[in-house]
Design a protein around this motif. Structure first.
Motif, PDB file in Angstrom:
ATOM      1  N   ILE A  70      -4.843   7.961  -8.453  1.00 34.80           N
ATOM      2  CA  ILE A  70      -4.075   7.949  -7.202  1.00 34.80           C
ATOM      3  C   ILE A  70      -2.753   7.221  -7.422  1.00 34.80           C
ATOM      4  CG2 ILE A  70      -5.991   8.186  -5.584  1.00 34.80           C
ATOM      5  CD1 ILE A  70      -6.107   5.132  -5.400  1.00 34.80           C
ATOM      6  N   ARG A  71      -1.824   7.452  -6.526  1.00 36.15           N
ATOM      7  CA  ARG A  71      -0.508   6.825  -6.658  1.00 36.15           C
ATOM      8  C   ARG A  71      -0.571   5.389  -6.133  1.00 36.15           C
ATOM      9  NH1 ARG A  71       4.510  10.336  -5.279  1.00 36.15           N
ATOM     10  NH2 ARG A  71       3.940  11.082  -7.331  1.00 36.15           N
ATOM     11  N   THR A  72      -0.159   4.445  -6.972  1.00 37.33           N
ATOM     12  CA  THR A  72      -0.091   3.044  -6.532  1.00 37.33           C
ATOM     13  C   THR A  72       1.294   2.527  -6.905  1.00 37.33           C
ATOM     14  OG1 THR A  72      -0.846   2.135  -8.639  1.00 37.33           O
ATOM     15  CG2 THR A  72      -2.562   2.743  -7.053  1.00 37.33           C
ATOM     16  N   PHE A  73       1.517   1.229  -6.736  1.00 35.41           N
ATOM     17  CA  PHE A  73       2.817   0.654  -7.120  1.00 35.41           C
ATOM     18  C   PHE A  73       2.950   0.520  -8.632  1.00 35.41           C
ATOM     19  CE2 PHE A  73      -0.136  -2.689  -5.853  1.00 35.41           C
ATOM     20  CZ  PHE A  73      -0.234  -3.406  -7.036  1.00 35.41           C
ATOM     21  N   GLU A  74       1.854   0.664  -9.358  1.00 35.62           N
ATOM     22  CA  GLU A  74       1.884   0.503 -10.818  1.00 35.62           C
ATOM     23  C   GLU A  74       2.517   1.726 -11.480  1.00 35.62           C
ATOM     24  OE1 GLU A  74       1.070  -2.189 -12.846  1.00 35.62           O
ATOM     25  OE2 GLU A  74       2.276  -0.759 -13.953  1.00 35.62           O
ATOM     26  N   ASN A  75       3.444   1.490 -12.392  1.00 42.02           N
ATOM     27  CA  ASN A  75       4.069   2.658 -13.033  1.00 42.02           C
ATOM     28  C   ASN A  75       3.950   2.684 -14.556  1.00 42.02           C
ATOM     29  OD1 ASN A  75       5.880   0.720 -13.640  1.00 42.02           O
ATOM     30  ND2 ASN A  75       7.491   1.447 -12.283  1.00 42.02           N
ATOM     31  N   GLN A  76       3.064   1.859 -15.089  1.00 40.46           N
ATOM     32  CA  GLN A  76       2.813   1.936 -16.531  1.00 40.46           C
ATOM     33  C   GLN A  76       1.975   3.168 -16.881  1.00 40.46           C
ATOM     34  OE1 GLN A  76       3.967  -0.049 -19.056  1.00 40.46           O
ATOM     35  NE2 GLN A  76       5.210  -1.077 -17.525  1.00 40.46           N
ATOM     36  N   THR A  77       1.229   3.638 -15.900  1.00 38.98           N
ATOM     37  CA  THR A  77       0.450   4.864 -16.087  1.00 38.98           C
ATOM     38  C   THR A  77       0.933   5.881 -15.053  1.00 38.98           C
ATOM     39  OG1 THR A  77      -1.213   3.882 -14.637  1.00 38.98           O
ATOM     40  CG2 THR A  77      -1.665   3.798 -17.002  1.00 38.98           C
ATOM     41  N   ARG A  78       0.635   7.163 -15.309  1.00 42.84           N
ATOM     42  CA  ARG A  78       1.118   8.218 -14.404  1.00 42.84           C
ATOM     43  C   ARG A  78       0.569   8.020 -12.989  1.00 42.84           C
ATOM     44  NH1 ARG A  78       0.447  14.728 -15.753  1.00 42.84           N
ATOM     45  NH2 ARG A  78       1.194  15.474 -13.745  1.00 42.84           N
ATOM     46  N   ASN A  79      -0.734   7.726 -12.924  1.00 41.32           N
ATOM     47  CA  ASN A  79      -1.410   7.375 -11.677  1.00 41.32           C
ATOM     48  C   ASN A  79      -2.361   6.230 -12.013  1.00 41.32           C
ATOM     49  OD1 ASN A  79      -0.733   9.624  -9.561  1.00 41.32           O
ATOM     50  ND2 ASN A  79      -1.095  10.697 -11.474  1.00 41.32           N
TER      51      ASN A  79
END
Ligand code: PEP
Ligand code: MN
Length: 334
Positions: free
Chosen positions: A236-245
Motif C-alpha cells: 500500500i502507499r505510505t509516506f515511505e519511499n525507499q520501496t515502491r509500496n
C-alpha cells in the motif's frame, strides 16, 4: 446492531425507533442500563444505512455488530481449486512469471524452468494498466493466446490481469485465473460481471485501500455467485519511499482472521526492487500467506515492464529452496 440513545431521550422517541424497525421485520430488545439506554436490533442489517439513524438528535451512536462483508466472513474455510492446484490453509502456492508477456519464445525459455522448480501457476500480463499512458501497454489478446498454449504445453494453470469488462470472454477462454489488479479493485461493474462467471479470481488490494474495502470488493464477486476468490496483498502507499509500496504484512493474519478466503502476497509490486523480494517472500509465508506471486524474467535488464523488481531465474530458485524450509517449519505443503 446496537442503538445508543442520549441521556435525555424520551420514552416516545425510543418507541418511535422501535416501531420503524419492527415494521421492517427486525426484532428489538430495549436495555435500560445505569448509564446508557440501548436498543439491541436483531436481523440482517446489511441493507440498512444504519448510521443514518444518527440524524435523530436523541441517538448518540449506532454500533454495527454484523460485518458488512457477509459472504467472505462465513466461518467455513473455502478452498479454491485451479486445475490440480489447491489454495487452502495447508498448501503454499507459487505463482511466477514475467510482469508482461513479451513473446512466445521468451515464455518457452522461462516456463519449463519455473515448472521444474515448484511453480504451480504461471503469470503474465497481456493488458497492462500502466501508470503512464506512454509506457508499454502489453500485447493484448495475442498474449492471452500465448498463455493458453503455454498452459497446455507445460500442463500448468495460467493467470493474467483483466482491465476491461468487455474482455471477459477472451479471458474465460484463455486463462485459468483472472487477476483483478490494484487499480481496478473498486471497478464494481467489472467485479459484478466476474461474479457471474465461475473462473477463479485473484483480487489484488488497491494501494490506497483498506482491508475492509478489499473485503467489500470481494463481496461484489461472491454475492454474484462466484465463490472462487483469492485475495492478494501487494503493498500500500505510505509516506515511505525507499520501496515502491509498503508491504502490509499484518494484512495477512488480519485477513486470515476476518475471512474464509485464501490470501496470497505479491512481494514484487510491494518492494519494487528485486533485492527485497526474498526477505518479503519469506516473511509473508512465515506470516501465514497461502501463496506468493513473484515476477521472474530471464533478462530483467531488457524487460518491457517492471524489470527492476523481477528476479532472475536463479535467484528465484534459491528463494524457492528457502520457502521449502519455512514450509516444513510451519507444517505446510509446497
Ligand atoms: C501486476 O501484477 O502485473 C500488477 C500490475 O500488479 P498491481 O495491480 O498489484 O499493481
Ligand atoms: Mn508488474
Amino acid at each position: 446492531m446496537i442503538i445508543k440513545f442520549t441521556k435525555n431521550v424520551k420514552k416516545s422517541e425510543i418507541k418511535h425507533i422501535e416501531n420503524i424497525l419492527t415494521n421492517q421485520n427486525f426484532k428489538t430488545t430495549f436495555i435500560e442500563g445505569e448509564i446508557y439506554q440501548l436498543l439491541v436490533v436483531i436481523g440482517d442489517t446489511s441493507q440498512l444505512e444504519t448510521k443514518r439513524l444518527t440524524v435523530y438528535d436523541f441517538i448518540e451512536d449506532v454500533i454495527n455488530i454484523q460485518k458488512p462483508y457477509k459472504e467472505s466472513s462465513i466461518k467455513d474455510k473455502r478452498k479454491v481449486q485451479v486445475g490440480n492446484v489447491t489454495f487452502n490453509d495447508d498448501n503454499i502456492v507459487l505463482i511466477a512469471g514475467p510482469c508482461s508477456i513479451e513473446d512466445e519464445i521468451s515464455m518457452d525459455l522461462l516456463v519449463p524452468k519455473l515448472v521444474e522448480h515448484h511453480t504451480h501457476i504461471i503469470r503474465g500480463g497481456a493488458f497492462k494498466p500502466r501508470t503512464s499512458p506512454y509506457s508499454f501497454q502489453g500485447i493484448g489478446q495475442v498474449g492471452l493466446e500465448i498463455l493458453n498454449r503455454i498452459s497446455k504445453k507445460y500442463k500448468t494453470p495460467v493467470i493474467s490481469e483483466i482491465t476491461d469488462v468487455r474482455d471477459i470472454d477472451i479471458f474465460v477462454k484463455n486463462v485459468d485465473i483472472i487477476q483483478v489488479g490494484a487499480r481496478n479493485m473498486q471497478n464494481y461493474v467489472l467485479l459484478e460481471e466476474l461474479g457471474k462467471t465461475d473462473k477463479p479470481i485473484l483480487l489484488k488490494r488497491g494501494f490506497v485501500n483498506t482491508i475492509e474495502e478489499l473485503l467489500l470488493s470481494a463481496e461484489y464477486i461472491l454475492a454474484n455467485g462466484n465463490k472462487n476468490v483469492i485475495l492478494c496483498e501487494r503493498g500500500i502507499r505510505t509516506f515511505e519511499n525507499q520501496t515502491r509500496n509498503t508491504l502490509d504484512i499484518s494484512a495477512v493474519p488480519v485477513l486470515k482472521k476476518l475471512t474464509n478466503l485464501p490470501v496470497i502476497v505479491d512481494p514484487s509490486h510491494a518492494a519494487g526492487h528485486w533485492e527485497y523480494i526474498e526477505s518479503l517472500s519469506l516473511a509473508a509465508i512465515a506470516a501465514g500467506a497461502d501463496g506468493l506471486m513473484i515476477e521472474v524474467h530471464e533478462n530483467p535488464e531488457f524487460a518491457l515492464s517492471d524489470g527492476q523488481q523481477s528476479l532472475k531465474p536463479n535467484n528465484y530458485f534459491t528463494l524457492v529452496e528457502k520457502i521449502k524450509r519455512i514450509a516444513i517449519a510451519i507444517d505446510k505443503k509446497l
